[in-house]
Design an enzyme around this catalytic site. Structure first.
Site, mmCIF file in Angstrom:
data_model
loop_
_atom_site.group_PDB
_atom_site.id
_atom_site.type_symbol
_atom_site.label_atom_id
_atom_site.label_comp_id
_atom_site.label_asym_id
_atom_site.label_seq_id
_atom_site.Cartn_x
_atom_site.Cartn_y
_atom_site.Cartn_z
ATOM 1 N N ARG A 17 0.810 -1.219 0.000
ATOM 2 C CA ARG A 17 0.000 0.000 0.000
ATOM 3 C C ARG A 17 0.847 1.274 0.000
ATOM 4 N NH1 ARG A 17 -3.839 -1.848 4.884
ATOM 5 N NH2 ARG A 17 -2.019 -3.152 5.286
ATOM 6 N N SER A 390 34.799 42.936 2.162
ATOM 7 C CA SER A 390 33.689 42.380 1.386
ATOM 8 C C SER A 390 34.148 41.848 0.035
ATOM 9 C CB SER A 390 32.640 43.460 1.134
ATOM 10 O OG SER A 390 32.116 43.870 2.375
HETATM 11 C C1 UD1 Z 1 -2.262 -5.240 11.608
HETATM 12 C C2 UD1 Z 1 -3.175 -6.028 12.536
HETATM 13 C C3 UD1 Z 1 -4.377 -5.163 12.890
HETATM 14 C C4 UD1 Z 1 -3.926 -3.897 13.524
HETATM 15 C C5 UD1 Z 1 -2.910 -3.155 12.679
HETATM 16 C C6 UD1 Z 1 -2.272 -2.053 13.464
HETATM 17 C C7 UD1 Z 1 -2.987 -8.433 12.097
HETATM 18 C C8 UD1 Z 1 -3.560 -9.600 11.396
HETATM 19 N N1 UD1 Z 1 -3.576 -7.270 11.901
HETATM 20 O O1 UD1 Z 1 -2.965 -5.017 10.410
HETATM 21 O O2 UD1 Z 1 -5.240 -5.857 13.762
HETATM 22 O O3 UD1 Z 1 -5.028 -3.040 13.789
HETATM 23 O O4 UD1 Z 1 -1.844 -4.042 12.254
HETATM 24 O O5 UD1 Z 1 -1.485 -1.200 12.690
HETATM 25 O O6 UD1 Z 1 -2.017 -8.568 12.804
HETATM 26 N N2 UD1 Z 1 4.398 -8.234 8.685
HETATM 27 C C9 UD1 Z 1 5.390 -9.181 8.570
HETATM 28 N N3 UD1 Z 1 5.137 -10.333 7.887
HETATM 29 C C10 UD1 Z 1 3.936 -10.614 7.344
HETATM 30 C C11 UD1 Z 1 2.919 -9.642 7.466
HETATM 31 C C12 UD1 Z 1 3.178 -8.470 8.144
HETATM 32 O O7 UD1 Z 1 6.478 -8.978 9.074
HETATM 33 O O8 UD1 Z 1 3.810 -11.679 6.761
HETATM 34 C C13 UD1 Z 1 4.681 -6.973 9.412
HETATM 35 C C14 UD1 Z 1 4.616 -5.748 8.506
HETATM 36 O O9 UD1 Z 1 5.896 -5.439 7.998
HETATM 37 C C15 UD1 Z 1 4.125 -4.666 9.465
HETATM 38 C C16 UD1 Z 1 3.319 -5.421 10.498
HETATM 39 O O10 UD1 Z 1 3.702 -6.789 10.391
HETATM 40 O O11 UD1 Z 1 5.221 -4.015 10.097
HETATM 41 C C17 UD1 Z 1 1.820 -5.269 10.279
HETATM 42 O O12 UD1 Z 1 1.490 -5.759 9.001
HETATM 43 P P1 UD1 Z 1 0.368 -5.086 8.117
HETATM 44 O O13 UD1 Z 1 0.237 -5.881 6.877
HETATM 45 O O14 UD1 Z 1 0.612 -3.638 7.982
HETATM 46 O O15 UD1 Z 1 -0.927 -5.334 9.038
HETATM 47 P P2 UD1 Z 1 -2.262 -4.513 9.055
HETATM 48 O O16 UD1 Z 1 -3.121 -4.968 7.941
HETATM 49 O O17 UD1 Z 1 -1.993 -3.077 9.171
HETATM 50 CA CA CA Z 2 -0.147 -1.867 9.182
#
Ligand code: UD1
Ligand code: CA
Length: 453
Positions: A17, A390
């Site tokens: 995103r 200057s």
């Molecule tokens: C996540 C939470 C959501 C919360 C939100 C807060 C879950 C399922 N959802 O959603 O409940 O409100 O964060 O900001 O946990 N990441 C990994 N490996 C992966 C997937 C993600 O390391 O396979 C890391 C990403 O780099 C990121 C974090 O986990 O730093 C959150 O991942 P993201 O995909 O942004 O989760 P959200 O959809 O925002």
């Molecule tokens: Ca997030």
């Protein structure tokens, strides 16, 4: 707290995103990668062991997250299968056995030590899973905290939620604390039967409850828990960070006339009774001592400004600029790797690069230190109490002695001894009445042209 603790920081996501060629957690907030902010918060919460889960841009993220204050071990999540899967990439670290396991997300960079401490307190009181939640009027995209009879029963992701559940404004911050002795057993039970087909860490709430475990939610301020998924949210986070740090500085004794126009870096230090006028930008590595004045529209990075010194308006201090007490760098001046001695004045339209200026020297308007020959950089030394007229060019390497006087308009290529006068310009000639002759000749040419038409 004598309980042992491991912080697991998730930063492997694909950041789709963000629409960026680099991982989201490398994007800077206050001139520091997001992931380093999270690590600094972990360190300030007193945690000593951290596992950083990396995936996209693994090496760069590991490097950006390895800050001095804490020992960080990186773990590679080879496939991006969700936050639950990501935590298990650090299985080896969790298996070492800690009392507390804390999970935080690399894309929630405003976090401070306080929510970590609050979560750990609940673990110490016997909780198995602690969720840090926050209330917001913009819940879109967050997992919602679902409550029944006053108890947290589940976290529902946006994509899996019903219309009714989407109305819930209590959200999951992503910060979760787990009983370290049960963590692996709980994490291994997470499945992927959901809208995204991912392993959701948030499922731990239901899993722990099903086993009769104790699950609690703790509230923390939204301003600390805002997540970053796209550039618009990145800008909001930057704004919140700036507001917080300006406030800290102001209550510690720094004056800002229009704080909303002052931009700080993560490490900007400003002492008591310093005055920061509107529209000042601080890059990394700046220390402003107490009582200094930074006038409007100045841009400062990698610089030190001592007590009572004044900068700007419209000044640029670049890395290595070091202004001694009571010195002055005025409008349209640039200083790079240059020391300006005590009480010395560089008032207008000047470039000082790779130079040392002695105490109480006066550098006239338009002075340029010519420090670069296209290949190498050279140093200029300007003695104490000297006076540079200057529009002088000081061609480095060159040294001007204490108390010397440089005639204005000079090009100085050779060292000038102390107390000497140096002139490096063509001698002035005056030809009486020559202007009249030139003017008459010009007028005659003009008249001839007109007649010829
Ligand atoms: C996540 C939470 C959501 C919360 C939100 C807060 C879950 C399922 N959802 O959603 O409940 O409100 O964060 O900001 O946990 N990441 C990994 N490996 C992966 C997937 C993600 O390391 O396979 C890391 C990403 O780099 C990121 C974090 O986990 O730093 C959150 O991942 P993201 O995909 O942004 O989760 P959200 O959809 O925002
Ligand atoms: Ca997030």
């Amino acid at each position: 707290m004598s309980r042992s603790c491991l912080a697991v920081i998730l930063a492997a996501g694909d950041s789709t995103r963000m629409k960026s060629s680099m991982s989201k957690v490398l994007h800077p907030v206050a001139n520091r990668p997001m992931i380093a902010h999270v690590m600094a918060a972990v360190a300030s919460a007193g945690m000593t062991d951290a596992a950083l889960v990396v995936g996209r841009d693994a090496e760069k993220v590991a490097k950006a997250g390895s800050i001095d204050e804490i020992s960080v071990k990186s773990f590679l999540q080879t496939e991006r299968l969700g936050t639950g899967h990501a935590v298990l990439a650090a299985r080896e670290a969790i298996a070492q056995g800690f009392d507390d396991v804390l999970v935080a997300y690399g894309d929630v960079p405003l976090i401070t030590a306080a929510p970590f401490a609050a979560a750990r307190e609940k673990l110490a009181e016997g909780a198995d899973v602690v969720v840090i939640g926050f209330h917001t009027d913009k819940p879109f995209g967050y997992g919602r905290l679902l409550v029944e009879n006053g108890e947290l029963v589940a976290i529902r992701e946006e994509k899996d939620a019903t219309d009714e559940e989407r109305k819930v404004t209590w959200c999951n911050s992503g910060l979760m604390a787990i009983n370290g002795r049960k963590a692996l057993a709980l994490l291994d039970k997470i499945g992927n039967a959901n809208a995204k087909g991912e392993y959701y860490l948030t499922d731990l709430v239901e899993i722990a409850r099903a086993e009769g475990g104790k699950v609690v939610a703790v509230d923390a301020p939204e301003t600390e828990l805002t997540g970053c998924n796209n550039r618009a949210e990145l800008a909001v986070i930057e704004k919140l960070w700036q507001e917080r740090r300006r406030h800290e500085l102001m209550v510690s004794g720094v004056s800002m006339i229009a704080p909303e126009t002052v931009f700080l870096s993560f490490d900007t230090q400003i002492g008591q009774d310093a005055l920061i006028e509107p529209n000042v930008v601080f890059g990394p590595g700046v220390t402003i001592d107490g009582g200094a004045v930074i006038h409007a529209f100045s841009h400062i990075e990698g610089a030190h400004v001592s007590a009572g010194a004044t900068v700007g308006p419209f000044a640029r201090l670049r890395p290595g600029a070091d202004l001694a007490e009571g010195s002055k760098v005025g409008n349209f001046c640039e200083v790079k790797n240059g020391k300006v001695g005590e009480g010395a004045k560089v008032n207008h339209l000047t470039y000082i690069g790779d130079a040392v200026i002695g105490a109480h020297a006066n550098i006239g308007a338009g002075t340029i230190t010519c420090n670069y020959d296209g290949v190498n950089k050279f140093e200029t030394r300007i003695g104490a109490n000297s006076f540079v007229g200057s529009n002088s060019s000081l061609v480095a390497p060159v040294s001007i002695g204490d108390g010397a006087y440089i005639a204005s308009g000079s090009v100085i290529t050779e060292d000038v001894p102390a107390d000497a006068l140096a002139l490096g310009r063509a001698r002035q000639e005056v030809k009486p009445d020559r202007a009249t002759l030139i003017r008459e000749r010009a007028l005659a040419i003009k008249a001839a042209k007109k007649a010829g038409k």
